[in-house]
Design a protein around this motif. Structure first.
Motif, mmCIF file in Angstrom:
data_model
loop_
_atom_site.group_PDB
_atom_site.id
_atom_site.type_symbol
_atom_site.label_atom_id
_atom_site.label_comp_id
_atom_site.label_asym_id
_atom_site.label_seq_id
_atom_site.Cartn_x
_atom_site.Cartn_y
_atom_site.Cartn_z
ATOM 1 N N GLU A 204 0.851 -1.188 0.000
ATOM 2 C CA GLU A 204 0.000 0.000 0.000
ATOM 3 C C GLU A 204 0.888 1.239 0.000
ATOM 4 O OE1 GLU A 204 -3.659 2.023 2.568
ATOM 5 O OE2 GLU A 204 -2.853 0.056 3.121
ATOM 6 N N LEU A 205 0.819 2.031 -1.062
ATOM 7 C CA LEU A 205 1.625 3.245 -1.162
ATOM 8 C C LEU A 205 1.048 4.341 -0.276
ATOM 9 C CD1 LEU A 205 2.301 3.355 -5.005
ATOM 10 C CD2 LEU A 205 3.683 2.324 -3.211
ATOM 11 N N LYS A 206 1.932 5.223 0.174
ATOM 12 C CA LYS A 206 1.521 6.307 1.065
ATOM 13 C C LYS A 206 0.633 7.308 0.320
ATOM 14 C CE LYS A 206 5.884 5.969 3.600
ATOM 15 N NZ LYS A 206 7.129 6.653 3.982
ATOM 16 N N LYS A 207 -0.490 7.674 0.948
ATOM 17 C CA LYS A 207 -1.406 8.654 0.376
ATOM 18 C C LYS A 207 -1.389 9.905 1.251
ATOM 19 C CE LYS A 207 -4.485 5.268 -1.771
ATOM 20 N NZ LYS A 207 -5.885 4.759 -1.865
ATOM 21 N N VAL A 208 -0.706 10.946 0.785
ATOM 22 C CA VAL A 208 -0.565 12.194 1.528
ATOM 23 C C VAL A 208 -0.905 13.343 0.597
ATOM 24 C CG1 VAL A 208 0.999 13.624 2.921
ATOM 25 C CG2 VAL A 208 1.282 11.133 2.899
ATOM 26 N N GLU A 209 -1.614 14.339 1.105
ATOM 27 C CA GLU A 209 -1.946 15.516 0.300
ATOM 28 C C GLU A 209 -0.676 16.240 -0.130
ATOM 29 O OE1 GLU A 209 -4.880 16.510 -0.817
ATOM 30 O OE2 GLU A 209 -5.783 14.713 0.069
ATOM 31 N N PRO A 210 -0.695 16.907 -1.295
ATOM 32 C CA PRO A 210 0.525 17.596 -1.768
ATOM 33 C C PRO A 210 1.069 18.616 -0.775
ATOM 34 C CG PRO A 210 -1.119 17.487 -3.506
ATOM 35 C CD PRO A 210 -1.784 16.990 -2.265
ATOM 36 N N TYR A 211 0.186 19.281 -0.013
ATOM 37 C CA TYR A 211 0.649 20.302 0.922
ATOM 38 C C TYR A 211 1.423 19.701 2.091
ATOM 39 C CZ TYR A 211 -3.057 22.653 -1.662
ATOM 40 O OH TYR A 211 -3.844 23.143 -2.664
ATOM 41 N N ALA A 212 1.146 18.434 2.419
ATOM 42 C CA ALA A 212 1.808 17.793 3.562
ATOM 43 C C ALA A 212 2.931 16.856 3.147
ATOM 44 C CB ALA A 212 0.771 17.014 4.369
ATOM 45 N N GLN A 213 3.219 16.763 1.858
ATOM 46 C CA GLN A 213 4.244 15.838 1.390
ATOM 47 C C GLN A 213 5.652 16.383 1.622
ATOM 48 O OE1 GLN A 213 3.529 14.945 -2.711
ATOM 49 N NE2 GLN A 213 1.794 13.582 -2.294
ATOM 50 N N ARG A 214 6.550 15.451 1.814
ATOM 51 C CA ARG A 214 7.982 15.762 1.840
ATOM 52 C C ARG A 214 8.627 14.934 0.732
ATOM 53 N NH1 ARG A 214 10.975 14.888 7.392
ATOM 54 N NH2 ARG A 214 9.420 16.463 7.959
ATOM 55 N N ILE A 215 9.285 15.593 -0.196
ATOM 56 C CA ILE A 215 9.799 14.902 -1.377
ATOM 57 C C ILE A 215 11.319 14.949 -1.419
ATOM 58 C CG2 ILE A 215 7.721 15.538 -2.662
ATOM 59 C CD1 ILE A 215 9.540 17.492 -4.254
ATOM 60 N N VAL A 216 11.881 14.060 -2.238
ATOM 61 C CA VAL A 216 13.312 14.080 -2.564
ATOM 62 C C VAL A 216 13.425 14.339 -4.057
ATOM 63 C CG1 VAL A 216 15.458 12.783 -2.625
ATOM 64 C CG2 VAL A 216 13.905 12.504 -0.699
ATOM 65 N N CYS A 228 20.572 15.191 -4.379
ATOM 66 C CA CYS A 228 19.240 15.037 -3.782
ATOM 67 C C CYS A 228 18.929 16.251 -2.915
ATOM 68 C CB CYS A 228 19.161 13.769 -2.936
ATOM 69 S SG CYS A 228 19.537 12.255 -3.830
ATOM 70 N N SER A 229 17.738 16.811 -3.112
ATOM 71 C CA SER A 229 17.261 17.927 -2.297
ATOM 72 C C SER A 229 15.932 17.522 -1.676
ATOM 73 C CB SER A 229 17.088 19.186 -3.135
ATOM 74 O OG SER A 229 18.322 19.609 -3.663
ATOM 75 N N VAL A 230 15.870 17.598 -0.353
ATOM 76 C CA VAL A 230 14.639 17.277 0.377
ATOM 77 C C VAL A 230 13.854 18.576 0.555
ATOM 78 C CG1 VAL A 230 13.669 16.231 2.447
ATOM 79 C CG2 VAL A 230 15.887 15.459 1.578
ATOM 80 N N MET A 231 12.592 18.604 0.051
ATOM 81 C CA MET A 231 11.819 19.834 0.000
ATOM 82 C C MET A 231 10.417 19.609 0.550
ATOM 83 S SD MET A 231 12.935 21.084 -3.824
ATOM 84 C CE MET A 231 11.881 22.526 -3.726
ATOM 85 N N THR A 232 9.780 20.726 0.937
ATOM 86 C CA THR A 232 8.380 20.742 1.334
ATOM 87 C C THR A 232 7.597 21.626 0.371
ATOM 88 O OG1 THR A 232 8.820 22.568 2.879
ATOM 89 C CG2 THR A 232 8.908 20.320 3.759
ATOM 90 N N SER A 233 6.273 21.662 0.520
ATOM 91 C CA SER A 233 5.413 22.320 -0.467
ATOM 92 C C SER A 233 5.547 23.837 -0.476
ATOM 93 C CB SER A 233 3.950 21.947 -0.211
ATOM 94 O OG SER A 233 3.560 22.367 1.084
ATOM 95 N N ASP A 234 6.081 24.454 0.581
ATOM 96 C CA ASP A 234 6.259 25.914 0.584
ATOM 97 C C ASP A 234 7.603 26.349 0.025
ATOM 98 O OD1 ASP A 234 7.793 24.907 2.584
ATOM 99 O OD2 ASP A 234 7.111 26.285 4.150
ATOM 100 N N GLY A 235 8.384 25.386 -0.501
ATOM 101 C CA GLY A 235 9.679 25.713 -1.096
ATOM 102 C C GLY A 235 10.847 25.610 -0.137
ATOM 103 N N THR A 236 10.609 25.152 1.090
ATOM 104 C CA THR A 236 11.691 25.015 2.060
ATOM 105 C C THR A 236 12.561 23.811 1.719
ATOM 106 O OG1 THR A 236 10.278 25.938 3.786
ATOM 107 C CG2 THR A 236 12.238 24.749 4.508
ATOM 108 N N VAL A 237 13.870 24.025 1.673
ATOM 109 C CA VAL A 237 14.828 22.954 1.416
ATOM 110 C C VAL A 237 15.332 22.455 2.765
ATOM 111 C CG1 VAL A 237 16.972 22.295 0.280
ATOM 112 C CG2 VAL A 237 15.466 23.963 -0.795
#
Length: 449
Positions: A204-216, A228-237
């Motif tokens: 089961e893949l994680k289901k998270v809203e785009p605003y709460a996601q943390r991406i690489v 690799c840059s770890v970012m959040t939806s407000d542009g914070t690195v």
């Protein structure tokens, strides 16, 4: 989703005894391909694979109630006598799949424009396929590191006992205890024989809203292995990680240089040198994929974002050899397969101008030439912004990759009226190939307002 992994177990005892079995299986597939091609008018009326298999057995398999079929499979070749039933059905399914694909391609070719047709598709052959050993009929487990396999040996089909590599068996026992084990496939790699065991598991893949996601956000480069840059939806690195693999890159460049030198002296084929280069290249791809996954797990990310790279066509330029050996697609494939095990998702964004545009929105960067302490230097990994700022080019690209992912997902989640209102306030987010990190920050500010 259903996740399938394959693990290979080396067979220690035998090397040449399986050759006749594989040859017999390929001959059986070729035989059923010929039957299916001749009688395709009957098969195309049947949609179910099970009914197609039964129809093929009516054409070719002799039974007590059907003593003289139209194409008697058992009498065609000596190796087909006492051919195992499950192996015969595997050959039938393989043949029907190949003929179905061939007929579909042939119909598309006949319906295409006459001026664009070219040559018609050729009738398929068995090729380099290997048999599936179904349990109880072809394969029986006997203890932890031993198994019985039915093979064609001494002119007949008989069981033999084989020993499996204990290290491979222990690895499967440790890592695949919660997965469903499927029927193994007999495979040959080099001079060794293996049993490839597929394992199925539900993930089961994680289901998270785009605003709460943390991406690489990952930028795969030729100079650096990856950034690799770890970012959040407000542009914070939240984190930056760079993998160089300078030692492996030097080994690869040295190996390419040896190949080039040999070709200059008239050696057109250098299989050992190419095998060495491909091995180093594969090692770089595996190290890079492992590094990306370790960063994603360290920061507990939900999504790993790559560029959508188009690597087809002829390579040109001074670095075409390195570009030809670039394993970007293999890295993405390995990361995709392993990330799904941990419930992470994979996404790809438009690759245009990610390295060319500055993340602060100041415009196009200049790569290579920069000034330091009054001296002009050259480094293709360094870029200079129009504002005069000097920055790492791959790091700048990773910021833009992550920003494009968030812009796409946020706009996609908005209602139509809200999306048009936001695009009116931030018009640069309408064109995805020119979006940068500054565009994401402006979008976040407009949404908060």
């Amino acid at each position: 989703m259903k996740h399938v992994s394959t693990y290979s177990v080396k067979i220690k005892d035998y090397r040449r005894v399986f050759k006749d079995t594989v040859t017999a299986y390929r001959q059986a597939v070729d035989y059923f391909i010929a039957v299916a091609d001749k009688e395709w008018s009957y098969f195309q009326e049947v949609s179910s694979s099970m009914y197609r298999l039964r129809l093929m057995e009516e054409f070719a398999h002799r039974t007590a109630k059907r003593p003289s079929p139209k194409y008697c499979f058992e009498e065609a070749e000596k190796v087909f006598y006492k051919f195992p039933s499950y192996l015969r059905r595997a050959a039938i399914n393989e043949a029907l799949g190949k003929v179905s694909s061939y007929r579909s391609n042939l119909d598309n070719w006949e319906q295409s424009d006459v001026n664009l047709r070219g040559k018609p598709p050729a009738c398929p052959r068995a090729g380099f396929i290997y048999p599936v050993l179904y349990r109880e009929n072809m394969y029986k487990q006997s203890g932890e590191s031993k198994a019985a396999i039915k093979v064609f040996i001494n002119g007949t089909w008989n069981w033999i006992m084989v020993s499996l590599n204990k290290g491979d068996v222990d690895y499967i026992k440790h890592h695949c205890a919660d997965s469903k084990e499927c029927a193994p496939t007999l495979q040959k790699r080099g001079k060794e024989w293996f049993l490839d065991f597929p394992f199925e598991r539900e993930i089961e893949l994680k289901k998270v809203e785009p605003y709460a996601q943390r991406i690489v956000a990952v930028d795969l480069g030729i100079n650096n292995a990856c950034v690799c840059s770890v970012m959040t939806s407000d542009g914070t690195v939240m984190g930056r990680e760079i993998l160089t693999l300078s030692r492996e890159k030097d080994r690869l460049n040295h190996c390419i240089g040896r190949i080039k030198k040999a070709q200059q002296h008239g050696n057109k084929r250098t299989p050992r040198l190419w095998a060495s280069a491909k091995g180093i290249n594969r090692h770089i791809a595996e190290r890079t994929a492992a590094f990306i996954l370790s960063v994603a797990r360290q920061y507990e990310s939900e999504v790993i974002v790559f560029e959508h790279l188009e690597l087809n066509g002829k390579k040109r330029g001074s670095k075409k050899q390195r570009l030809h050996l670039w394993k970007a697609r293999d890295v993405q494939t390995i990361v995709t397969h392993k990330a799904h095990v941990y419930g992470m998702r994979i996404s790809r964004v438009n690759a245009w101008n990610t390295s060319r545009l500055a993340f602060d929105g100041s415009g196009r960067v200049e790569r290579g030439v920069y000034e330091q302490n009054g001296e002009v230097k050259y480094n293709y990994s360094i870029c200079v912004f129009p504002t005069g700022k000097t920055y790492n080019c791959d790091l700048n690209a990773s910021y833009n990759i992550g920003a494009r992912y968030y812009i796409r997902e946020i706009l996609k989640s908005l209602p139509e009226t809200s999306r048009l209102d936001i695009q009116a306030k931030v018009p640069e987010c309408t064109k995805r190939s020119t979006c940068t990190l500054s565009t994401l920050i402006s979008l976040h500010t407009a949404m908060c307002a």
